[in-house]
Write a protein that holds these residues in place. Structure first.
Motif, short mmCIF file in Angstrom:
data_model
loop_
_atom_site.label_atom_id
_atom_site.label_comp_id
_atom_site.label_asym_id
_atom_site.label_seq_id
_atom_site.Cartn_x
_atom_site.Cartn_y
_atom_site.Cartn_z
N ALA A 273 54.94 61.62 46.14
CA ALA A 273 55.78 62.67 46.73
C ALA A 273 55.91 63.90 45.86
CB ALA A 273 57.18 62.10 47.03
N THR A 274 55.78 63.74 44.53
CA THR A 274 56.04 64.87 43.63
C THR A 274 54.85 65.26 42.76
OG1 THR A 274 56.82 63.48 41.80
CG2 THR A 274 58.45 64.11 43.47
N GLY A 275 53.88 64.38 42.65
CA GLY A 275 52.76 64.63 41.76
C GLY A 275 53.09 64.35 40.30
N ALA A 276 54.28 63.84 40.05
CA ALA A 276 54.69 63.55 38.68
C ALA A 276 53.95 62.32 38.14
CB ALA A 276 56.20 63.31 38.62
N GLU A 277 53.67 62.36 36.86
CA GLU A 277 53.09 61.18 36.21
C GLU A 277 54.22 60.18 35.97
OE1 GLU A 277 50.50 59.96 32.22
OE2 GLU A 277 51.08 62.04 32.59
N THR A 278 54.07 58.97 36.48
CA THR A 278 55.15 57.98 36.37
C THR A 278 54.68 56.77 35.57
OG1 THR A 278 54.53 56.87 38.43
CG2 THR A 278 56.12 58.66 38.60
N ARG A 279 55.63 56.14 34.93
CA ARG A 279 55.42 54.87 34.25
C ARG A 279 56.57 53.95 34.61
NH1 ARG A 279 51.30 57.02 33.68
NH2 ARG A 279 49.95 57.19 31.83
N VAL A 280 56.27 52.66 34.73
CA VAL A 280 57.27 51.68 35.17
C VAL A 280 57.47 50.62 34.09
CG1 VAL A 280 57.88 49.96 36.91
CG2 VAL A 280 56.61 52.03 37.57
N THR A 281 58.72 50.31 33.79
CA THR A 281 59.08 49.24 32.86
C THR A 281 59.95 48.24 33.61
OG1 THR A 281 59.03 50.72 30.95
CG2 THR A 281 60.26 48.66 30.71
N VAL A 282 59.60 46.96 33.53
CA VAL A 282 60.38 45.89 34.15
C VAL A 282 61.02 45.08 33.04
CG1 VAL A 282 60.34 43.89 35.69
CG2 VAL A 282 58.78 45.82 36.11
#
Length: 361
Positions: A273-282
């Motif tokens: 939706a934003t083109g942002a680079e994302t990272r996920v931590t669980v």
């Protein structure tokens, strides 16, 4: 109850920080004040099913000050094996409640303190009613969703761990101009996500009590960028449903299903939706471990002392609770009937909105 008594104590359900502090407080109060003997039952109700019964007499030498600093439980615990429908090796289910009653009588117990959550209390209360067990409950759950108590043992430490994770994610998010998504525990309620999100300066907090709109989340990320900040922090509770109302669960060995995957889902949605680079931590079970926070130790100590006092007063089928800076006791039946989700008009939701945090709606 007067005279020398023998009381049992067990931990049931998922582990959390502060359980050992409860056990320590019970032993100290029962031994020093009343001269009673405390019996620690191993692996929850499984210890009462074992033959011989799996237990250990707990004395003051075993519960020194170092014990309150330990995470987990020295007695062990289990969140499997409902004694009223116990899975047997041949695939059938068997009612083994009478065996638990037999274990209780074999130990010569006058009362039992059960440290658990709503699921454990439902089973323990049914056992107590059917088998003549004098039961007192101590609430523990990182989800903090047991009714009639403002806080349960383990919640404060879980929030502290999640907040620390945000503290650690923020610098790397800023260094790489990323949106960091942190998935935290919360089986049905969003208390951990909401409290840690506020404490950790999150821009977006998603909880199962509030359905989200990805456009609202995307707008918040864009707003942050337009204000000159190059990173964003998002906290999501594991029980949050997808935009189309689907629960994301994974099936494990034996058919058990657990929440998992919503963090990655949200990360992808934000990136698209934003083109942002994302990272996920669980975070997962990291929130259950760790040395208990000072507040969890204090709550555990107060609960343990009051639980023993209830036995001394002959008050059973009661759960200790925290209310208005005091320890009280309430009906176990009422506590498990009044499940405590996040209140949409509560103080923390109002606080989050007042800080401009997006809750997805």
């Amino acid at each position: 109850m007067t005279g020398e008594k023998r009381i049992g104590i067990l931990t049931s359900g998922g582990d959390c920080a502060g359980l050992n502090a409860v056990i320590r407080a019970v032993v100290h109060r029962a031994t020093l004040t009343y001269g009673w003997q405390v019996v620690g039952i191993k692996q929850g109700t499984m210890g009462l099913l074992s033959r011989p019964v799996d237990y250990e007499v707990l004395d003051l030498d075993m519960v020194g000050s170092a014990m309150m600093r330990q995470g987990g439980t020295i007695l062990g615990t289990t969140n499997k094996g409902n004694p009223f429908a116990f899975p047997m090796t041949d695939g059938t289910l068997k009612d083994r409640s009478a065996e638990i009653a037999g274990g209780y009588r074999e130990l010569g117990l006058d009362a039992l303190i059960g440290i658990g959550g709503d699921g454990s209390f439902a089973i323990l209360r049914k056992l107590a009613q059917q088998c003549g067990i004098n039961l007192v409950g101590v609430p523990k759950t990182i989800d903090n969703d047991i009714g009639l108590t403002e806080v349960s043992v383990g919640f404060d430490t879980a929030v502290a761990v999640a907040t620390e994770a945000l503290d650690r994610l923020q610098p790397t998010a800023a260094s790489h101009a990323r949106v960091m998504v942190l998935e935290v525990m919360g089986r049905d309620a969003g208390h951990i996500a909401l409290a840690a999100g506020i404490a950790g300066g999150a821009d977006v907090i998603l909880i199962p009590e509030i359905p989200f709109d990805i456009d609202r989340i995307a707008n918040k990320i864009r707003q942050v960028r337009n204000q000159g900040r190059n990173f964003g922090l998002v906290v999501v509770s594991e029980a949050v449903k997808t935009a189309d109302g689907k629960e994301l669960q994974r099936e494990y060995l034996g058919g058990e299903k657990r929440f998992g995957g919503i963090g990655n889902y949200i990360g992808e949605q934000i990136a698209n939706a934003t083109g942002a680079e994302t990272r996920v931590t669980v975070l997962g079970h990291v929130q259950r471990g760790s040395m208990p926070s000072p507040r969890d130790r204090l709550i555990a100590a107060a609960f343990g002392v009051h639980a023993v006092d209830l036995i001394a007063e002959g008050k059973f089928d009661r759960m200790v609770a925290w209310s208005n800076r005091e320890v009280i006791d309430v009906s176990i039946e009422d506590a498990i009937a009044r499940y405590q989700a996040v209140e949409l008009d509560g103080a923390l939701v109002k606080t989050a909105r007042g800080l401009g945090i997006c809750l997805g709606d």
